[in-house]
Design an enzyme around this catalytic site. Structure first.
Site, PDB file in Angstrom:
ATOM      1  N   THR A  10     113.818 -10.662 -30.697  1.00 29.48           N
ATOM      2  CA  THR A  10     114.306  -9.617 -31.592  1.00 29.48           C
ATOM      3  C   THR A  10     114.520 -10.264 -32.952  1.00 29.48           C
ATOM      4  O   THR A  10     115.360 -11.140 -33.107  1.00 29.48           O
ATOM      5  CB  THR A  10     115.613  -9.008 -31.073  1.00 29.48           C
ATOM      6  OG1 THR A  10     115.372  -8.416 -29.793  1.00 29.48           O
ATOM      7  CG2 THR A  10     116.128  -7.932 -32.022  1.00 29.48           C
TER       8      THR A  10
ATOM      9  N   LYS B 228     113.190  -1.843 -31.872  1.00 26.37           N
ATOM     10  CA  LYS B 228     114.274  -2.604 -31.241  1.00 26.37           C
ATOM     11  C   LYS B 228     115.572  -2.458 -32.021  1.00 26.37           C
ATOM     12  O   LYS B 228     116.664  -2.427 -31.427  1.00 26.37           O
ATOM     13  CB  LYS B 228     113.886  -4.084 -31.134  1.00 26.37           C
ATOM     14  CG  LYS B 228     114.933  -4.966 -30.431  1.00 26.37           C
ATOM     15  CD  LYS B 228     115.224  -4.506 -29.001  1.00 26.37           C
ATOM     16  CE  LYS B 228     116.341  -5.316 -28.353  1.00 26.37           C
ATOM     17  NZ  LYS B 228     115.966  -6.684 -28.022  1.00 26.37           N
TER      18      LYS B 228
ATOM     19  N   LYS C 291     123.542 -11.053 -34.623  1.00 29.52           N
ATOM     20  CA  LYS C 291     122.325 -11.246 -35.431  1.00 29.52           C
ATOM     21  C   LYS C 291     121.521  -9.955 -35.530  1.00 29.52           C
ATOM     22  O   LYS C 291     121.097  -9.549 -36.617  1.00 29.52           O
ATOM     23  CB  LYS C 291     121.491 -12.367 -34.821  1.00 29.52           C
ATOM     24  CG  LYS C 291     120.114 -12.573 -35.439  1.00 29.52           C
ATOM     25  CD  LYS C 291     118.997 -11.915 -34.618  1.00 29.52           C
ATOM     26  CE  LYS C 291     118.855 -12.521 -33.244  1.00 29.52           C
ATOM     27  NZ  LYS C 291     117.726 -11.922 -32.475  1.00 29.52           N
TER      28      LYS C 291
END
Length: 306
Positions: free
Chosen positions: A104, A179, A247
């Protein structure tokens, strides 16, 4: 057009053998693909080496021995290093090879990788996944793919070995954008799961009975059914690290700002998870949010039953 992946013929390269990567590569080995692997900590690749994988000393060396190179690492700077670095995978690729980054990461980085790869006659896909450690172990991941459509068709047999749901979302970066939408949905859901269980505890309810009642109703979710029992039983080991979720939310917030979007729920979740990390749980699973929320109400969640 790239050749369609086929066990026994297509050579697989794998970079990143952590919580997710080891299980995912393991499925490909079991399906009959030959694999060459690299990880910064070799010991984390031992299970794959025991299954017949070959070891390489760098991402470049992995690519030199492979037709399709997969990577799943931690952060965007890791992606940049293992793919675009001096000894990165792209440096070892030949025309016709395919790079598949399943980390990701930043949509813009996926676009950059695709452009840099195309200059060398190499195709690129961004293919992040969702489903956590359980989905990786049981080959039930959802894989969202962006990039070259011909490369997607070529890699599709490998995706089907690792996941249950595989969808091509469009050109480079589109897998990563999908995502981000997924992570935004999870962020709000995790707050609800943790606050619901916290409320049930303070009300004096049996948490397992509460879960039995609500998990199959309109309040049900993957997070509640899969992480709820872990929260109740104080099992906060990572299926997905808090630090990686922070993140992801940071990437999503940056993209939202760029697109002129106001996402206050995501901003709140991001701040709450920063508090989880500040409490020492950056390496725990995302459901460790329960510990930080309980602390705000002066509840010692871990020792609540003593």
């Amino acid at each position: 057009m790239p050749h369609v992946a086929e066990p026994g013929k297509t050579r697989i390269g794998w970079i990143g053998t952590g919580v997710m990567g080891a299980a995912m590569c393991g499925h490909l080995l079991k399906a009959g693909y030959r694999a060459t692997v690299f990880n910064r900590t070799r010991s984390k690749a031992e299970s794959l080496l025991a299954m017949g994988a070959e070891w390489a000393d760098s991402p470049q060396a992995v690519a030199e021995a492979a037709d399709i190179v997969f990577s799943i690492v931690g952060f965007p700077h890791d992606v940049r290093e293992v793919i675009l670095g001096d000894r990165g995978a792209l440096a070892g690729c030949k025309p016709g090879n395919i790079i598949v980054d399943m980390t990701t990461s930043e949509p813009a980085l996926a676009v950059e990788i695709a452009a840099r790869a195309a200059e060398r006659g190499v195709a690129s896909l961004d293919a992040p996944v969702t489903g956590g450690d359980v989905g990786a172990r049981e080959a039930r991941l959802s894989i969202m793919v962006g990039g070259d459509p011909a490369a997607y068709e070529a890699v599709l047999p490998c995706f089907h070995v690792m996941g249950k749901t595989v969808v091509w979302q469009g050109g480079p970066g589109r897998g990563q954008h999908t995502k981000m939408a997924n992570q935004i949905l999870i962020a709000g859901t995790m707050i609800a799961v943790c606050e619901g269980l916290l409320y049930a505890y303070r009300a004096g309810l049996d948490l397992n009975k509460v879960l039995e009642s609500v998990a199959s109703g309109s309040a049900g979710s993957w997070s509640l059914s899969n992480l709820g029992p872990r929260i109740i039983n104080n099992r906060f080991e990572p299926g997905f690290f808090v630090e990686h979720f922070i993140k992801d939310m940071g990437i999503a917030l940056a993209e939202a700002k760029r697109m002129g979007l106001c996402l206050p729920g995501l901003a709140l979740a991001h701040q709450l998870y920063l508090s989880v990390a500040a409490c020492g749980h950056a390496k725990d699973g995302t459901h460790a949010l329960e510990l930080a929320l309980a602390r705000m109400s002066d509840i010692d969640w871990v020792h609540r039953a003593e």
